[in-house]
Structure formats: C-alpha cells, structure tokens
Design a protein around this motif. Structure first.
Motif, mmCIF file in Angstrom:
data_model
loop_
_atom_site.group_PDB
_atom_site.id
_atom_site.type_symbol
_atom_site.label_atom_id
_atom_site.label_comp_id
_atom_site.label_asym_id
_atom_site.label_seq_id
_atom_site.Cartn_x
_atom_site.Cartn_y
_atom_site.Cartn_z
ATOM 1 N N PRO A 166 0.422 -1.263 0.123
ATOM 2 C CA PRO A 166 -0.051 -0.051 0.070
ATOM 3 C C PRO A 166 1.095 1.110 -0.139
ATOM 4 N N VAL A 167 0.115 1.930 -0.886
ATOM 5 C CA VAL A 167 1.363 4.018 -0.858
ATOM 6 C C VAL A 167 0.374 4.955 -0.193
ATOM 7 N N ARG A 168 0.672 5.800 0.377
ATOM 8 C CA ARG A 168 -0.330 6.550 0.630
ATOM 9 C C ARG A 168 0.325 7.868 0.162
ATOM 10 N N TRP A 169 -0.226 8.116 -0.645
ATOM 11 C CA TRP A 169 -0.438 9.489 -2.004
ATOM 12 C C TRP A 169 -1.239 10.761 -1.082
ATOM 13 N N ARG A 170 -0.712 11.869 -2.132
ATOM 14 C CA ARG A 170 -0.574 12.953 -1.325
ATOM 15 C C ARG A 170 -2.394 13.765 -2.184
ATOM 16 N N VAL A 171 -2.821 14.337 -1.286
ATOM 17 C CA VAL A 171 -4.821 15.093 -2.128
ATOM 18 C C VAL A 171 -4.549 16.517 -2.248
ATOM 19 N N TYR A 172 -4.807 16.678 -3.650
ATOM 20 C CA TYR A 172 -4.228 18.038 -3.821
ATOM 21 C C TYR A 172 -5.743 18.721 -4.421
ATOM 22 N N SER A 173 -5.652 20.346 -3.567
ATOM 23 C CA SER A 173 -6.779 20.640 -4.275
ATOM 24 C C SER A 173 -6.141 22.300 -5.292
ATOM 25 N N TYR A 174 -7.540 22.302 -6.023
ATOM 26 C CA TYR A 174 -7.527 23.575 -7.163
ATOM 27 C C TYR A 174 -8.547 23.911 -7.257
ATOM 28 N N LEU A 175 -8.495 25.407 -7.621
ATOM 29 C CA LEU A 175 -9.271 26.338 -7.465
ATOM 30 C C LEU A 175 -9.210 26.047 -9.908
ATOM 31 N N THR A 176 -10.296 26.184 -9.760
ATOM 32 C CA THR A 176 -10.674 26.088 -11.656
ATOM 33 C C THR A 176 -11.778 26.848 -11.689
ATOM 34 N N ASP A 177 -11.519 27.067 -13.360
ATOM 35 C CA ASP A 177 -12.232 28.074 -13.662
ATOM 36 C C ASP A 177 -12.939 26.892 -15.433
ATOM 37 N N PRO A 226 -2.270 25.553 -1.309
ATOM 38 C CA PRO A 226 -1.467 24.997 -0.534
ATOM 39 C C PRO A 226 -1.863 23.647 0.230
ATOM 40 N N PHE A 227 -0.973 22.577 -0.356
ATOM 41 C CA PHE A 227 -0.605 21.563 0.724
ATOM 42 C C PHE A 227 -1.353 21.027 1.902
ATOM 43 N N ASP A 228 -2.582 19.961 2.503
ATOM 44 C CA ASP A 228 -2.866 20.747 3.527
ATOM 45 C C ASP A 228 -2.538 19.445 4.890
ATOM 46 N N GLY A 229 -1.951 18.325 3.696
ATOM 47 C CA GLY A 229 -1.735 17.825 5.114
ATOM 48 C C GLY A 229 -2.474 16.237 5.027
ATOM 49 N N GLN A 230 -3.475 16.607 3.902
ATOM 50 C CA GLN A 230 -4.304 15.239 3.578
ATOM 51 C C GLN A 230 -3.792 14.492 2.400
ATOM 52 N N THR A 231 -3.966 12.732 3.174
ATOM 53 C CA THR A 231 -3.704 11.561 1.448
ATOM 54 C C THR A 231 -4.339 10.584 1.886
ATOM 55 N N LYS A 232 -4.118 9.607 1.068
ATOM 56 C CA LYS A 232 -5.011 8.622 0.717
ATOM 57 C C LYS A 232 -4.285 7.515 0.166
ATOM 58 N N THR A 233 -4.712 6.364 1.216
ATOM 59 C CA THR A 233 -3.656 5.097 1.549
ATOM 60 C C THR A 233 -4.657 4.160 0.340
ATOM 61 N N LEU A 234 -3.173 3.918 -0.785
ATOM 62 C CA LEU A 234 -4.527 3.093 -1.902
ATOM 63 C C LEU A 234 -3.568 1.497 -1.551
ATOM 64 N N GLN A 235 -4.456 0.545 -1.879
ATOM 65 C CA GLN A 235 -4.230 -0.904 -0.942
ATOM 66 C C GLN A 235 -3.171 -1.677 -2.665
ATOM 67 N N SER A 236 -2.279 -2.381 -3.020
ATOM 68 C CA SER A 236 -1.828 -2.427 -3.285
ATOM 69 C C SER A 236 -1.988 -3.218 -4.622
ATOM 70 N N THR A 237 -1.387 -2.834 -5.732
ATOM 71 C CA THR A 237 -2.024 -3.630 -7.344
ATOM 72 C C THR A 237 -2.136 -4.591 -7.233
ATOM 73 N N ASP A 238 -1.886 -5.845 -6.393
ATOM 74 C CA ASP A 238 -1.714 -7.149 -6.689
ATOM 75 C C ASP A 238 -3.659 -7.052 -5.873
ATOM 76 N N ASP A 239 -3.441 -6.317 -4.713
ATOM 77 C CA ASP A 239 -4.536 -6.860 -4.099
ATOM 78 C C ASP A 239 -6.149 -6.158 -5.275
ATOM 79 N N VAL A 240 -6.047 -5.350 -5.679
ATOM 80 C CA VAL A 240 -6.645 -4.533 -6.668
ATOM 81 C C VAL A 240 -6.883 -5.946 -8.030
ATOM 82 N N VAL A 241 -6.075 -5.856 -8.263
ATOM 83 C CA VAL A 241 -6.464 -6.897 -9.604
ATOM 84 C C VAL A 241 -7.589 -8.268 -9.151
ATOM 85 N N LYS A 242 -6.628 -9.013 -7.963
ATOM 86 C CA LYS A 242 -7.269 -9.909 -6.895
ATOM 87 C C LYS A 242 -9.298 -9.692 -6.912
#
Length: 448
Positions: free
Chosen positions: A214-225, A362-378
């Motif tokens: 499993p890998v922890r990835w950052r969550v980013y935020s953007y203002l859009t138009d 600016p990054f506020d520290g929020q992250t999301k952990t994704l399971q291993s790719t092997d578990d995704v395939v299973k």
C-alpha cells in the motif's frame, strides 16, 4: 512615307507575336494546373493545410506534449518510481533531447527474456511514456526494418548511446548519439525525493507498474475555471457565417458551412464542460506519426492551458491527452480525459473538456492510502474481470467538487484500469456486472 509605313507594320507584327505567345502560354499553364494531381489533392483534401500547420508547430508541440511521464531507477537494490517536484527528471531529459543529434538506430533484440532483463537492470535510468510513440516524432533517420514505435528509454552511464524499447513486441533498439549530456538527469535520479518501490508486470500488451505494498498519496486541491462557449466557437469556427441550432434536449450546436460543427455543453449544467468538435473531410488513413502530430495541431487550436498537458494514450485512430499533476494523470467526470482526437477517412472528431485547474491550493497534509496493485487485480478478478483482459493500470486523480468554495475541486488518488479499450476507476469496474454476458468485451469493442 514608305519608312514610316514599314515601321508601323513592324510594330503591329511584334504586338501580334507577343499576343500569340501570351495566349499559348496561358493555355499551357491552364492545362498544367488542371492536370496536376497535387493541385487537386489540395482541393479535395483540406486536411493538407492542417498537416502543414501541424508540422510548423512540430518542434514546440513534440517537446511540450510528448514528454515521458514516469521515471524509474534503483534505490538500495530495489526498483523504484522516481519523482521530485522541484527537479523533474522527464523535463530534464526533454530539454537535453532538443540538443541531441541522432546518428543511427539499430534493432538489437526482440527476445522477451532480454526485454525483462533490461526492465530490471540497475545500470539504467528508465523513462517511460504512457503509450507507444514513434521515432519520427524526434528524428528523420529512416529505419531499414522493424517497428517504428517505442515506449521506454534507457539511459546508461554513457552519453554516446541509449536504448529505446517497445513493450508490445519486446523490441529493443540501440540509438547512437552526438552532443548528448545526461549528467543533470543522473544527478536528479540519484537525489530524487520520492522513491516508491515497484515491480513491472506484463498485462495484455504492456508492462505495467505494480505497487507491491500500500502507498500513501497526497490529495491536492485546485481552484478551477472554464472558458465560455463563445471562446471555443471563435477559435474553432471563426466569427463569420456561423449558424446556431438548439435541439429539443437543450444542446446547442454551432456550424460553419456543411463541414465543421461544435456541440457545446447543455445550458444550465455548470458541472458539464464537455465539447465535441467535428470536421468532415476526405483523407487517407493517417500513419501513427501523422496522427500524433496532427492531434497536437487540434489541441493547440483549442487554446487550453497546456502547461501540464501531456500525451496519455493512443488507441487505433484516437490520441488522448491528460493533465498531469505531480506526475499523475487527471481524470475528469470519472473517466474523461482533457482531450481525445479521433481520425477517420471522412472526419476528425475532437472531444475535449474546458475545465482548467487554475490555482493550486497549498497542501494541507491530506492523504489517501491505496492498496497494493496485486490486491486491486484480485478484487477485479473476484468481480469477473480477468487479469488477461486488463490492458493498463495506473494511479490517477479523480476530480471531486469541494462545496466549501465556488470552483474548488479536490484531486483524489484512485486506481484507474483500462480494459476492453475503456478507462474506468476501480469502483466503476467493481460495479460492472460481467455475468450478464460472456461477450462483454465484444459488445464494448471500439468504445474508448
């Protein structure tokens, strides 16, 4: 008197002679024009002008949009995905590529074991495109034999040569170079701040990055138009002789003569930014290189913010581009990409999304952990999607609206899977009922 008469007749003679010569030349010129195939090709195929403009933008387009999107190397004996937001390995390579002179390209292997050995060789830094590109994007050197596409670039300790390779047929090519200097790239690779352990697994046609843990990835935020409908109407159709038609379901289509039209998002739906541009023309089936180059021409015409726009995928006659944030592709409206250009013998169709990731928060520290790719395939196999049907897997950003502020979105790391030529996120594939038809793939063939 006699001399004056002779002078007058001589003048008439020269005038008559000149007139006859001009008349004959005009006939010859007319015959030449009417029988010249190239002239008629330019009349019957308006795409030629498009192709010329595409090649005019060739240098800038190739180095702006056709950039390797992932870098790999070894850290403490383990193969890793390398990334550094301040020192981008792919951009360092691309900048150097502009100065390189290609001397020769030679195929050295098409053995799968040799290919996998190269994939896991600690003596190389590896740069990878998300899908195959062609040699002729970067060099005019002709190849005597072999496939003219590749996906991976392998850089050793030498600046005199490199390897490029094609996942689909395990082909490896040795490229001799002049004026190359990859010292900055090697420095970036050695000191990259992000080094995530990976492994390469062969799926249907390609080698895909699997994260064994499993890998922890950052969550980013953007203002859009988003640009207005009139902006794209002006860029793609012009400002004169444009007709408007609104269908019963509220969709508006702008047309320029019988050959060009633009369908804009349904009015009143602020969450829909999808446009569809169609240009009808008779053309020959494009080559792989011309598809890649011509698609860039159309993307440039849109006037999108191309700072982070990169080549993402190429299926049959469709070339796709996505925004990349911190080295990860962004998917809009669940699975949509920023732009898809599809070529056929009678039209060019450009589907695009006008949403612009304008200002990063600016990054506020929020992250999301994704399971291993092997578990995704299973997990997918339990739902009925066999590994043999999976074409690609990647971690991508899903765009979610943040109700705390107008125009604010969050980019949520999510697994995206390509199967049956369709991109869907993990949750969508897990909801798919594969038991309803044993011919699911056949029913969806050609859907992208």
């Amino acid at each position: 008197m006699i001399g004056m008469k002779f002078k007058f007749k001589l003048g008439d003679f020269f005038l008559l002679t000149g007139t006859i010569i001009a008349f004959v030349l005009s006939i010859v010129l007319w015959i030449f024009i009417m029988t010249d195939d190239q002239h008629f090709n330019h009349i019957d195929q308006p795409n030629n002008a498009t192709q010329e403009q595409a090649h005019t933008h060739r240098t800038k387009s190739v180095y702006d949009l056709y950039i390797p999107t992932n870098s790999y190397g070894f850290n403490k004996g383990k193969l890793c995905r390398l990334y550094d937001s301040k020192n981008n390995l792919s951009l360092a390579f691309t900048k150097e590529l502009k100065n390189i002179k290609f001397k020769s390209i030679k195929k050295v292997s098409s053995n799968q074991k040799q290919y996998e050995k190269l994939l896991n060789d600690p003596n190389f830094i590896q740069l990878a495109y998300p899908d195959e590109v062609t040699f002729h994007l970067f060099t005019k050197i002709s190849m005597k034999k072999g496939n003219r596409e590749f996906r991976r670039i392998f850089i050793s300790s030498s600046d005199k040569w490199l390897y490029v390779a094609n996942d689909k047929n395990s082909s490896i090519y040795r490229v001799k170079l002049e004026k190359a200097n990859f010292s900055l790239l090697r420095h970036y690779a050695k000191n990259a701040k992000v080094k995530i352990p990976i492994k390469f697994v062969r799926l249907k046609n390609d080698y895909t990055v699997f994260y064994p843990k499993p890998v922890r990835w950052r969550v980013y935020s953007y203002l859009t138009d988003a640009q207005s409908d009139s902006y794209f109407v002006s860029r793609l159709l012009g400002t004169s002789n444009v007709a408007t038609r609104t269908s019963k379901d509220g969709r508006t289509t702008y047309s320029l003569n019988y050959y060009t039209k633009l369908q804009v998002p349904k009015s009143g739906n602020n969450n829909n930014h999808n446009f569809l541009y169609t240009h009808y023309e008779k053309v020959k089936s494009p080559t792989a290189t011309s598809r890649l180059l011509d698609s860039v021409y159309y993307v440039h015409r849109l006037g999108l913010n191309e700072q982070n726009l990169r080549f993402f995928d190429a299926d049959r006659n469709t070339v796709s581009y996505s925004n990349y944030i911190e080295g990860i592709p962004v998917f809009l409206n669940k699975q949509d990409l920023q732009a898809d250009t599809t070529f056929s013998t009678d039209s060019v169709v450009l589907a695009f999304n006008s949403l612009n990731l304008q200002i990063p928060i600016p990054f506020d520290g929020q992250t999301k952990t994704l399971q291993s790719t092997d578990d995704v395939v299973k997990s997918l196999e339990k739902k009925g999607l066999k590994q043999s049907e999976i074409q690609r897997i990647t971690v991508g950003f899903k765009v979610e609206k943040d109700n705390s502020h107008e125009g604010l979105v969050n980019l949520i790391p999510t697994y995206y899977i390509k199967a049956y030529d369709q991109w869907k996120n993990l949750a969508e594939w897990e909801k798919q009922d594969f038991s309803t038809s044993s011919n699911f793939g056949q029913q969806n063939e050609g859907v992208n």
